[in-house]
Design a protein around this motif. Structure first.
Motif, mmCIF file in Angstrom:
data_model
loop_
_atom_site.group_PDB
_atom_site.id
_atom_site.type_symbol
_atom_site.label_atom_id
_atom_site.label_comp_id
_atom_site.label_asym_id
_atom_site.label_seq_id
_atom_site.Cartn_x
_atom_site.Cartn_y
_atom_site.Cartn_z
ATOM 1 N N PHE A 1 0.699 -0.785 0.064
ATOM 2 C CA PHE A 1 0.087 -0.212 -0.198
ATOM 3 C C PHE A 1 1.018 1.323 -0.146
ATOM 4 O O PHE A 1 0.099 2.099 0.100
ATOM 5 C CB PHE A 1 -1.045 0.071 1.090
ATOM 6 N N GLU A 2 2.331 0.857 0.151
ATOM 7 C CA GLU A 2 3.134 2.221 0.099
ATOM 8 C C GLU A 2 3.001 2.373 -1.782
ATOM 9 O O GLU A 2 3.815 3.813 -1.866
ATOM 10 C CB GLU A 2 4.666 2.102 0.274
ATOM 11 N N TYR A 3 2.590 1.610 -2.684
ATOM 12 C CA TYR A 3 2.322 1.829 -3.726
ATOM 13 C C TYR A 3 1.164 2.231 -4.295
ATOM 14 O O TYR A 3 0.685 3.081 -5.560
ATOM 15 C CB TYR A 3 3.429 1.172 -4.029
ATOM 16 N N LEU A 4 0.306 1.729 -3.779
ATOM 17 C CA LEU A 4 -1.088 1.701 -4.235
ATOM 18 C C LEU A 4 -2.278 2.643 -3.496
ATOM 19 O O LEU A 4 -2.114 3.121 -2.525
ATOM 20 C CB LEU A 4 -1.726 0.726 -3.803
ATOM 21 N N ASP A 5 -2.737 3.384 -4.813
ATOM 22 C CA ASP A 5 -3.321 4.774 -4.280
ATOM 23 C C ASP A 5 -4.828 3.798 -3.791
ATOM 24 O O ASP A 5 -5.240 4.491 -3.025
ATOM 25 C CB ASP A 5 -4.212 5.118 -5.616
ATOM 26 N N PHE A 6 -5.289 2.814 -4.067
ATOM 27 C CA PHE A 6 -6.083 2.098 -3.080
ATOM 28 C C PHE A 6 -6.140 0.551 -3.843
ATOM 29 O O PHE A 6 -5.850 -0.433 -4.535
ATOM 30 C CB PHE A 6 -7.533 2.272 -2.643
ATOM 31 N N ALA A 7 -7.188 -0.364 -3.125
ATOM 32 C CA ALA A 7 -7.075 -1.820 -3.527
ATOM 33 C C ALA A 7 -8.546 -1.744 -3.648
ATOM 34 O O ALA A 7 -9.108 -1.533 -2.698
ATOM 35 C CB ALA A 7 -5.961 -2.985 -2.191
ATOM 36 N N ASN A 8 -8.969 -2.798 -3.699
ATOM 37 C CA ASN A 8 -10.596 -3.353 -4.409
ATOM 38 C C ASN A 8 -10.635 -5.334 -4.356
ATOM 39 O O ASN A 8 -10.012 -5.802 -4.721
ATOM 40 C CB ASN A 8 -10.796 -3.568 -5.742
ATOM 41 N N VAL A 9 -10.950 -4.968 -2.949
ATOM 42 C CA VAL A 9 -11.184 -6.263 -2.169
ATOM 43 C C VAL A 9 -11.594 -7.233 -2.793
ATOM 44 O O VAL A 9 -13.028 -6.670 -2.710
ATOM 45 C CB VAL A 9 -11.204 -6.140 -1.179
ATOM 46 N N GLN A 10 -11.934 -8.395 -3.263
ATOM 47 C CA GLN A 10 -12.563 -8.977 -3.684
ATOM 48 C C GLN A 10 -13.908 -9.471 -2.677
ATOM 49 O O GLN A 10 -13.356 -9.454 -1.109
ATOM 50 C CB GLN A 10 -12.365 -10.878 -3.389
ATOM 51 N N GLY A 11 -15.552 -9.107 -3.289
ATOM 52 C CA GLY A 11 -16.175 -9.155 -1.776
ATOM 53 C C GLY A 11 -17.795 -10.147 -2.209
ATOM 54 O O GLY A 11 -18.555 -10.046 -2.277
ATOM 55 N N TYR A 12 -17.033 -11.037 -3.067
ATOM 56 C CA TYR A 12 -18.523 -12.105 -3.868
ATOM 57 C C TYR A 12 -17.320 -13.661 -4.280
ATOM 58 O O TYR A 12 -16.469 -13.316 -4.215
ATOM 59 C CB TYR A 12 -18.846 -11.435 -5.021
#
Length: 771
Positions: free
Chosen positions: A586-597
């Protein structure tokens, strides 16, 4: 043996149907926007020239460039560039594809007038535009990088004599009077140490670094214009670096370091001056232990850029004197950057499926007509592939998948340039109601995305790499520093700079510029199994972190607006542990989309969980769940939070589709967690067990919808030995978004937009829930 949480329901079969480009009459040729190519380096004048004439009078008139060939061989193509006179705007371009950026116009030949015979011209099909404003002749005209009148370029003049502004033991700073422009504006200055370019600058000052202490140097400066023409050198200046032995005393530490502002990608700092027995030469700003920026001694403020959103940083400042003695560090100051949505806001991310334009008949235009575009913040364009041989970003191919989800080579080398930028959409399928012509360099989904962004300027679009079917070669691309650098460069060149491979008359350098605002990594999965045949191993986890660092580095190096770097990350704690270093990425990512399905499902090939129903997107663990493992949104999110991930770095996935089983027993529980006999019929024959939300509600007869209050799950049942479906609806979306807000998370992500109703029922529920 149980199947871990599946990747999102991403249809592996992509229609191979192609649409033959429709060629319009020449009189209707309309230029399409394409990003201007960078100016070519200076070279000898070519054989093409271009002559400008005007017709008409008043506020609306015609301007025409006739291209002529004085050489002994025919030309194959041409590119014309010029600057409009003050107060003039242009439209109605014919016989050429034009891009207008402010007052600068770039024109690429049409497909029929690129060949200019020896001794001939483009007449009667010469590029023409309609001008508005005072009639005048454009300036700075070039044809294929040469002046339109055929004369050699006039380079800049020499800069004035440089002066030494600061000398330290290892650096010398210079300033100089600016050079005079030749035919083109000066863009760069080069500081020369003999024949060696020691420093470059876009201003009339520069600092030469990495010098030897107590050494005499002689420098000259020359100017370079935007076309690469270099002028003569300035008079020389001589300077000597400082001998550190003459000054062993360091400066005092800067005082009262404090944060004065922040954005999503920057932090502004201020401090009190240091003192020194000779002189302070500069201040060095450190991010942790890394030197982030250096400012001159006259400055007591700095803005550190190139940061990522919702990330905590620690800064210190050291003063440095002319002998390069560093002071002790200032006090430390902690800054957490703003998140990607902004304080008090929530992000909405939606996947647009490349292949949806075929069987689903879901076009970029539908994002607008359904109201979704106005509510979304980011569109993820899914998916692009990794070249199986070169391990670079793959583009420009039209190759369908095998159709067998168990085929290890199902996605090898597959791609769809036709859908991406080759297909000519009709007016009825176009965002702005204007049909593509058959020869524009940018057509297809990419051109529609540019039109959608023009209509909704808040929207960002990222290209998603990988997915379930296209993740096979990520491990190879990420394996070494050299392979990572090569892979990332190819992706940045192709998708950010827009250097699309030629395809059916479309593509070319820069043609895709402006479509994408970043890159989304959908590697499914590093360090663990994914699609049959995927390459994976224990080194993937560290290699993924290094790959994201390389993406962040190269995306930042493109300049301009901040480029997004995001990732689709797993819900399964085992997969997280195997492949995702969530304390570092997360030092490099703007954000993460976490699997929710896809927590449970039968699967199109009945290889997953065909014998028992189960919720695919439950918020909490269901108390009636008979499985020994816990798949839930809550469990997934807590895994990230327990590792110290900022909650404003996480969006949660929502399915706009259902997972279904057939021949489901009632069991006194309305089919919940009951025995089944495989996947229910899908929306498409090759997608058993999967239906988009709208299709599900309109094609499954006698479906009674139920809401599980304890686990926050929606399911539908047609009765004993009938079909049983797990999906999200406005009720469950409302409950989940309330939970997202209570946990301080960033927002929600959707797989994928075509599943919603034509009026955007689910998108509206998500938007309302995140307000």
């Amino acid at each position: 043996m149980r199947r871990p949480a599946r990747p999102p329901a991403r249809p592996p079969r992509r229609a191979a149907a192609l649409l033959t480009a429709i060629l319009l009459p020449l009189s209707l040729l309309t230029a399409l926007a394409a990003a201007p190519a960078p100016a070519a380096p200076a070279h000898a004048a070519g054989t093409l020239t271009a002559t400008f004439t005007t017709e008409g009078s008043g506020s609306s008139w015609q301007g025409k460039y006739v291209v002529r060939n004085s050489g002994s061989a025919a030309s194959t193509d041409w590119t014309l560039e010029f600057d409009l006179p003050s107060g003039v705007t242009v439209s109605g371009h014919t016989h050429g594809e034009a891009t207008v950026s402010g007052s600068h116009v770039t024109v690429k030949n049409a497909y029929y007038n690129g060949r200019v015979p020896a001794g001939g011209s483009t007449e009667p099909y010469s590029y023409t535009f309609t001008g508005r404003g005072p009639i005048g002749t454009p300036t700075g005209c070039t044809i294929n990088g040469d002046k339109c009148d055929g004369t050699p370029d006039k380079p800049p003049t020499a800069p004035g004599t440089p002066t030494v502004t600061t000398a330290t033991s290892r650096t010398i700073s210079l300033s100089w009077p600016p050079a005079g422009a030749g035919d083109y504006p000066v863009t760069t200055y080069e500081v020369l140490d003999g024949d060696r370019v020691a420093a470059t600058s876009t201003t009339n000052g520069a600092t030469v670094t990495d010098l030897t202490p107590a050494t005499r140097y002689t420098f000259t400066v020359r100017a370079k214009d935007r076309r690469g023409n270099t002028g003569p050198q300035s008079p020389p200046v001589t300077a000597t670096t400082v001998d550190p032995a003459t000054d062993p005393t360091p400066p005092t530490p800067p005082g009262n370091l404090r944060a004065t502002g922040k954005t999503q990608v920057s932090a502004s700092l201020a401090w009190e001056k240091s003192t020194d027995n000779v002189a302070v030469a500069a201040y060095d700003i450190y991010r942790g232990s890394t030197l982030a920026k250096t400012v001159p001694a006259s400055a007591t403020t700095a803005t550190v850029e190139g940061l990522t959103p919702a990330t905590a940083y620690t800064f210190t400042v050291k003063a440095r004197d002319t002998a390069d003695n560093a002071s002790p560090a200032s006090n430390a100051v902690n800054v957490t950057t703003d998140d990607a949505a902004g304080p008090g806001n929530h992000l909405k991310v939606g996947y647009f499926a490349q292949w949806g334009i075929y069987g689903r008949q879901h076009f970029v235009k539908n994002l607008d007509t359904s109201g979704a575009a106005a509510k979304l913040d980011v569109i993820n364009y899914a998916f692009e592939n990794v070249d199986p041989v070169n391990h670079t970003c793959l583009a420009g191919v039209v190759k369908g998948v095998s159709g067998n989800p168990q085929d290890p080579d199902e996605g090898t080398g597959a791609g769809d340039a036709e859908a991406d930028y080759g297909r000519a959409f009709s007016a009825a399928q176009s965002v702005d109601g204007v049909a593509d012509d058959g020869w524009g360099k940018l057509r297809g989904n990419f051109n529609q995305l540019k039109k959608l962004k023009a209509k909704h300027p808040h929207l960002k679009v990222v290209v998603s790499l990988g997915g379930w079917t296209f993740s096979k070669f990520f491990a190879d691309a990420a394996a070494t520093p050299a392979s990572r650098e090569k892979f990332v460069k190819s992706c940045v060149d192709t998708w950010i700079k827009g250097d699309l491979p030629a395809y059916n008359g479309a593509g070319g350098p820069g043609t895709g510029a402006g479509v994408f605002d970043g890159i989304d990594i959908d590697w499914e999965w590093p360090g663990s199994e994914g699609h049959p045949g995927n390459r994976w191993g224990p080194t993937d986890k560290n290699n993924l972190t290094a790959l994201l660092a390389e993406f962040r580095k190269q995306l930042d190096a493109t300049g301009g607006a901040h480029k997004l770097l995001t990732a689709f990350t797993p819900a399964d704690p085992a997969k997280i542990e195997a492949g995702w270093d969530i304390k570092k990425i997360f030092e490099y990512l703007d954000f993460a989309n976490v699997q929710g399905y896809d927590f449970h499902g039968a699967g199109s090939d009945n290889s997953w969980e065909p014998k028992r129903t189960g919720h695919q997107a439950n918020l909490h663990r269901d108390a009636q769940d008979p499985y020994p493992f816990d798949f839930s949104v809550e469990k997934a999110v807590q895994t990230y939070l327990d590792a110290g991930v900022n909650p404003r770095k996480l969006t949660i996935g929502f399915p706009f589709y259902g997972r279904g089983w057939k021949e489901v027993a009632d069991g006194g529980a309305k089919g919940e967690w009951q025995s089944a006999n495989g996947a229910a019929p899908g929306q498409f024959p090759e997608e058993a067990g999967t239906k988009g939300y709208h299709n599900l509600l309109t094609t499954v007869p006698n479906l009674t919808v139920h809401h599980d209050e304890q686990s926050i799950s929606t399911y539908g049942y047609t009765g004993n030995n009938g079909q049983w479906w797990s999906f999200d609806d406005p009720w469950s979306i409302g409950k989940k978004t309330e939970w997202i807000r209570s946990k301080g998370l960033l927002g929600g992500m959707i797989w994928e937009m075509s599943g919603d109703t034509p009026t955007g029922t689910l998108m509206t529920a998500l938007d309302n829930g995140l307000k």
